[in-house]
Design a protein around this motif. Structure first.
Motif, PDB file in Angstrom:
ATOM      1  N   PHE A 280       0.830  -1.211   0.000  1.00 56.58           N
ATOM      2  CA  PHE A 280       0.000   0.000   0.000  1.00 56.58           C
ATOM      3  C   PHE A 280       0.871   1.271   0.000  1.00 56.58           C
ATOM      4  CE2 PHE A 280      -2.474   3.101   2.649  1.00 56.58           C
ATOM      5  CZ  PHE A 280      -3.498   3.327   1.739  1.00 56.58           C
ATOM      6  N   HIS A 281       1.865   1.323   0.866  1.00 56.15           N
ATOM      7  CA  HIS A 281       2.697   2.530   0.935  1.00 56.15           C
ATOM      8  C   HIS A 281       3.667   2.608  -0.239  1.00 56.15           C
ATOM      9  CE1 HIS A 281       0.941   3.749   4.683  1.00 56.15           C
ATOM     10  NE2 HIS A 281       1.129   2.527   5.169  1.00 56.15           N
ATOM     11  N   HIS A 282       4.073   1.446  -0.747  1.00 56.44           N
ATOM     12  CA  HIS A 282       4.891   1.415  -1.964  1.00 56.44           C
ATOM     13  C   HIS A 282       4.133   2.064  -3.119  1.00 56.44           C
ATOM     14  CE1 HIS A 282       6.789  -0.365  -5.553  1.00 56.44           C
ATOM     15  NE2 HIS A 282       5.635  -0.894  -5.841  1.00 56.44           N
ATOM     16  N   GLU A 283       2.847   1.741  -3.241  1.00 59.75           N
ATOM     17  CA  GLU A 283       2.050   2.325  -4.336  1.00 59.75           C
ATOM     18  C   GLU A 283       1.961   3.842  -4.195  1.00 59.75           C
ATOM     19  OE1 GLU A 283      -0.698  -1.651  -5.114  1.00 59.75           O
ATOM     20  OE2 GLU A 283      -1.517   0.003  -3.920  1.00 59.75           O
ATOM     21  N   ALA A 284       1.791   4.300  -2.965  1.00 58.50           N
ATOM     22  CA  ALA A 284       1.728   5.751  -2.739  1.00 58.50           C
ATOM     23  C   ALA A 284       3.062   6.401  -3.120  1.00 58.50           C
ATOM     24  CB  ALA A 284       1.395   6.041  -1.276  1.00 58.50           C
ATOM     25  N   LEU A 285       4.164   5.757  -2.717  1.00 59.42           N
ATOM     26  CA  LEU A 285       5.491   6.308  -3.019  1.00 59.42           C
ATOM     27  C   LEU A 285       5.702   6.395  -4.532  1.00 59.42           C
ATOM     28  CD1 LEU A 285       8.347   7.163  -1.881  1.00 59.42           C
ATOM     29  CD2 LEU A 285       9.024   4.783  -2.310  1.00 59.42           C
ATOM     30  N   VAL A 286       5.367   5.309  -5.228  1.00 61.34           N
ATOM     31  CA  VAL A 286       5.584   5.279  -6.680  1.00 61.34           C
ATOM     32  C   VAL A 286       4.733   6.352  -7.371  1.00 61.34           C
ATOM     33  CG1 VAL A 286       5.263   3.885  -8.772  1.00 61.34           C
ATOM     34  CG2 VAL A 286       6.286   2.864  -6.730  1.00 61.34           C
ATOM     35  N   LYS A 287       3.474   6.485  -6.957  1.00 58.91           N
ATOM     36  CA  LYS A 287       2.625   7.519  -7.564  1.00 58.91           C
ATOM     37  C   LYS A 287       3.245   8.899  -7.354  1.00 58.91           C
ATOM     38  CE  LYS A 287      -1.699   4.981  -7.543  1.00 58.91           C
ATOM     39  NZ  LYS A 287      -2.928   4.651  -6.811  1.00 58.91           N
ATOM     40  N   GLY A 288       3.768   9.125  -6.167  1.00 57.04           N
ATOM     41  CA  GLY A 288       4.387  10.413  -5.878  1.00 57.04           C
ATOM     42  C   GLY A 288       5.647  10.646  -6.708  1.00 57.04           C
ATOM     43  N   SER A 301       6.078  -5.814 -12.652  1.00 55.36           N
ATOM     44  CA  SER A 301       5.776  -7.227 -12.411  1.00 55.36           C
ATOM     45  C   SER A 301       6.713  -7.865 -11.376  1.00 55.36           C
ATOM     46  CB  SER A 301       5.885  -7.998 -13.727  1.00 55.36           C
ATOM     47  OG  SER A 301       7.209  -7.878 -14.229  1.00 55.36           O
ATOM     48  N   CYS A 302       7.890  -7.287 -11.175  1.00 59.10           N
ATOM     49  CA  CYS A 302       8.838  -7.931 -10.250  1.00 59.10           C
ATOM     50  C   CYS A 302       9.432  -6.939  -9.254  1.00 59.10           C
ATOM     51  CB  CYS A 302       9.946  -8.636 -11.030  1.00 59.10           C
ATOM     52  SG  CYS A 302      10.856  -7.543 -12.121  1.00 59.10           S
ATOM     53  N   ARG A 303       8.762  -5.785  -9.091  1.00 62.48           N
ATOM     54  CA  ARG A 303       9.244  -4.771  -8.149  1.00 62.48           C
ATOM     55  C   ARG A 303       9.054  -5.207  -6.706  1.00 62.48           C
ATOM     56  NH1 ARG A 303       6.157   0.486 -10.311  1.00 62.48           N
ATOM     57  NH2 ARG A 303       7.431   0.598 -12.192  1.00 62.48           N
ATOM     58  N   LEU A 304      10.058  -4.937  -5.896  1.00 68.33           N
ATOM     59  CA  LEU A 304       9.899  -5.158  -4.455  1.00 68.33           C
ATOM     60  C   LEU A 304       9.236  -3.929  -3.835  1.00 68.33           C
ATOM     61  CD1 LEU A 304      13.442  -6.478  -3.485  1.00 68.33           C
ATOM     62  CD2 LEU A 304      11.312  -7.799  -3.492  1.00 68.33           C
ATOM     63  N   PRO A 305       8.148  -4.101  -3.087  1.00 73.25           N
ATOM     64  CA  PRO A 305       7.552  -2.928  -2.447  1.00 73.25           C
ATOM     65  C   PRO A 305       8.472  -2.313  -1.390  1.00 73.25           C
ATOM     66  CG  PRO A 305       6.450  -4.955  -1.744  1.00 73.25           C
ATOM     67  CD  PRO A 305       7.388  -5.332  -2.860  1.00 73.25           C
TER      68      PRO A 305
END
Ligand SMILES: *Cc1c(COP(=O)(O)O)cnc(C)c1O
Length: 395
Positions: A280-288, A301-305
């Motif tokens: 969840f926080h990985h997605e927020a970081l990436v969007k930012g 497809s193979c990213r580590l959160p």
């Protein structure tokens, strides 16, 4: 003259150590007792049980080694390999290279399966390596490559090893507590981790687990293990299943209090919720980061959160940015390693570092520091994009 050392209060968003919670630091400061004190023996048993929970295993030989992750790595290799053996070693980053070193120092031969930095281990290449070397005794790979931020298909790799009558050695230093890691279901034979990554404990302890098949191989060894300290037959006498403990070395008693507390925190949260939190926080970081015009280096497809590789933009000075983050924001992010030196930053969201306040701190700090370096992204867009994620997605 030297005086008492008071460290600065940093936020640790690099490749480890990660932020240690006050609960764990409080545990560390409790009174030291003897390492064969019956109360400590009870604690050791609880730590074993908690590690079995974290590794999702019933393996009896599941213990913390009194040394960092690198010692866990070495323990797996020296106990399972002997001179003249062959091991297939997968390398797609820094840590596969260290595995090769370990194999060779055991007097064994390393058959290398190499993949590009930033990509996962190729399951097909590993199958081909076994076809060419059916006598390989061990397959070694890194589940979560901390140098590249890539996850490899551990379940498939363990299965290939088992199908070829080989033992699997898996580096789970960065994966334990951050992403799914099913030691028993995947049939992994020897797995090592570290205390300072997604467990968010103090550095210096390496949880390891060995399957019954691996234990049998250790018990049937013809050669003495080259390392006295890491010889599992001796270590088992200390951490062993029965109540009689033989002195082997003095356990780092207070560090074990800390490990116990960090594992309790993981158990209280629950593994599934911990994995969801990292994602969840990985997605927020990436969007930012993307809203700031920055690029992620690893395919989705193979990213580590828990470890995010971000490309350093043209014209931006790597070291200057990291030093500004540290001096102005008390924020540590990681530099690139190996092939990614000067090309990528490694932003960790490990364990207790993986919360909204850290994501927002990191994004706003980068926004300011990059702007000061002349980047012309839209100011404030990064935090806004992350906040949109936090506002719309139900946690
Ligand atoms: C950090 C790390 C290690 C080494 O752990 P230490 O505690 O630094 O010895 C090994 N493998 C991977 C994948 C790591 O991220």
């Amino acid at each position: 003259m030297a005086t008492t050392f008071y460290p600065p209060q940093r936020t640790l968003m690099g490749p480890g150590p990660s932020d240690v919670s006050p609960r764990v630091l409080a545990a560390l400061g409790r009174p030291t007792i003897g390492h064969l004190d019956p109360e400590f023996v009870t604690l050791m048993d609880e730590i074993k049980g908690l590690l079995q929970m974290a590794f999702q295993t019933d393996n009896q030989l599941t213990i913390p080694i009194s040394a960092p992750g690198s010692a866990g790595m070495e323990a797996c290799f020296v106990n399972l390999l002997a001179p003249g053996d062959k091991a297939i070693v997968c390398q797609n980053g820094v840590f596969g290279g260290r595995m090769k070193e370990n194999v060779e120092r055991c007097g064994a031969t390393a058959i290398m399966v190499e993949d590009d930095w930033g990509t996962p281990v190729s399951v097909d290449k590993v199958s081909a390596a076994f076809a060419a070397h059916p006598d390989a005794k061990v397959l070694a790979f890194v589940h979560a490559e901390t140098s590249t931020g890539v996850e490899s298909d551990a379940a498939a790799l363990c299965k290939i090893a088992a199908d070829n009558n080989a033992l699997s050695i898996m580096d789970a230093v960065t994966s334990l507590g951050g992403i799914e890691l099913k030691v028993d279901e995947w049939g992994a034979d020897a797995v090592y981790s570290g205390s300072q990554k997604c467990l968010s404990c103090v550095p210096g302890i390496s949880p390891v687990t060995f399957s019954p098949k691996a234990v049998e191989a250790i018990q049937n060894r013809q050669h003495k293990v080259q390392s006295w300290f890491l010889d599992m037959q001796l270590v088992m006498g200390y951490w062993g299943g029965d109540s009689k403990r033989a002195y082997h070395h003095t356990a780092p008693v207070n560090a074990m209090y800390a490990l116990h507390e960090s594992l309790l925190m993981l158990e209280e949260e629950g593994l599934d919720l911990a994995f969801e939190r990292h994602m969840f926080h990985h997605e927020a970081l990436v969007k930012g980061l993307e809203a700031m015009g920055l690029n992620m280096l690893v395919d989705q497809s193979c990213r580590l959160p828990q470890l995010n590789l971000v490309q350093i933009p043209e014209g931006i000075e790597d070291a200057a940015v990291r030093s500004a983050l540290l001096s102005q924001y008390d924020l540590e992010i990681g530099a690139g390693l190996g092939a990614f030196v000067g090309k990528a930053w490694r932003i960790g969201l490990m364990g207790q570092a993986c919360y909204q306040e850290n994501v927002l701190l990191c994004l706003s700090a980068l926004d300011n520091v990059l702007a000061a370096q002349g980047a012309n992204h839209e100011r404030g867009a990064a935090v806004a994009a992350a906040m949109a994620h936090y506002d719309t997605v139900q946690q």
